[in-house]
Design a protein around this motif. Structure first.
Motif, mmCIF file in Angstrom:
data_model
loop_
_atom_site.group_PDB
_atom_site.id
_atom_site.type_symbol
_atom_site.label_atom_id
_atom_site.label_comp_id
_atom_site.label_asym_id
_atom_site.label_seq_id
_atom_site.Cartn_x
_atom_site.Cartn_y
_atom_site.Cartn_z
ATOM 1 N N ILE A 171 5.945 -5.109 1.375
ATOM 2 C CA ILE A 171 5.816 -4.427 0.085
ATOM 3 C C ILE A 171 4.627 -4.984 -0.691
ATOM 4 N N GLY A 172 4.468 -6.302 -0.686
ATOM 5 C CA GLY A 172 3.324 -6.925 -1.366
ATOM 6 C C GLY A 172 2.002 -6.490 -0.774
ATOM 7 N N ALA A 208 1.409 -3.701 0.685
ATOM 8 C CA ALA A 208 1.184 -2.294 0.347
ATOM 9 C C ALA A 208 0.735 -2.143 -1.109
ATOM 10 N N PHE A 209 1.250 -2.974 -1.999
ATOM 11 C CA PHE A 209 0.909 -2.860 -3.417
ATOM 12 C C PHE A 209 -0.446 -3.462 -3.756
ATOM 13 N N TYR A 210 -0.946 -4.393 -2.962
ATOM 14 C CA TYR A 210 -2.214 -5.050 -3.299
ATOM 15 C C TYR A 210 -3.360 -4.064 -3.477
ATOM 16 N N ILE A 250 -3.321 -0.898 -3.951
ATOM 17 C CA ILE A 250 -3.002 0.190 -4.871
ATOM 18 C C ILE A 250 -3.015 -0.276 -6.320
ATOM 19 N N TYR A 251 -2.459 -1.444 -6.583
ATOM 20 C CA TYR A 251 -2.261 -1.867 -7.970
ATOM 21 C C TYR A 251 -3.095 -3.096 -8.357
ATOM 22 N N PHE A 252 -3.026 -4.162 -7.573
ATOM 23 C CA PHE A 252 -3.617 -5.425 -7.992
ATOM 24 C C PHE A 252 -5.138 -5.473 -7.835
ATOM 25 N N ARG A 253 -5.686 -4.888 -6.778
ATOM 26 C CA ARG A 253 -7.126 -4.933 -6.566
ATOM 27 C C ARG A 253 -7.890 -4.232 -7.682
#
Length: 66
Positions: free
Chosen positions: A18-19, A21-23, A25-28
């Motif tokens: 999950i982490g 996949a979210f990197y 999309i959201y954090f970068r």
């Protein structure tokens, strides 16, 4: 392998997945605001903001400060 260790590994792997996949999309984009704003300007170049369907808010910059 004990059942507790197996369960821990399964849940740890799920959280890592999950982490990962979210990197992108959201954090970068949050860490590279200038680059994300340039990409957003290119992607939304042909969008006409004057034509909004009834009942929807006018689009605003998601990277703008509140």
């Amino acid at each position: 392998m004990t059942p507790n260790l197996r369960t821990t590994l399964i849940f740890s792997g799920l959280i890592c997945l999950i982490g990962a996949a979210f990197y992108p999309i959201y954090f970068r984009p949050l860490m590279r605001l200038d680059e994300a704003k340039k990409e957003q300007a290119i992607n939304r170049a042909g969008v006409v903001q004057d034509m909004q369907p009834p009942g929807l808010k006018v689009w605003s910059d998601p990277f703008g400060r509140k």
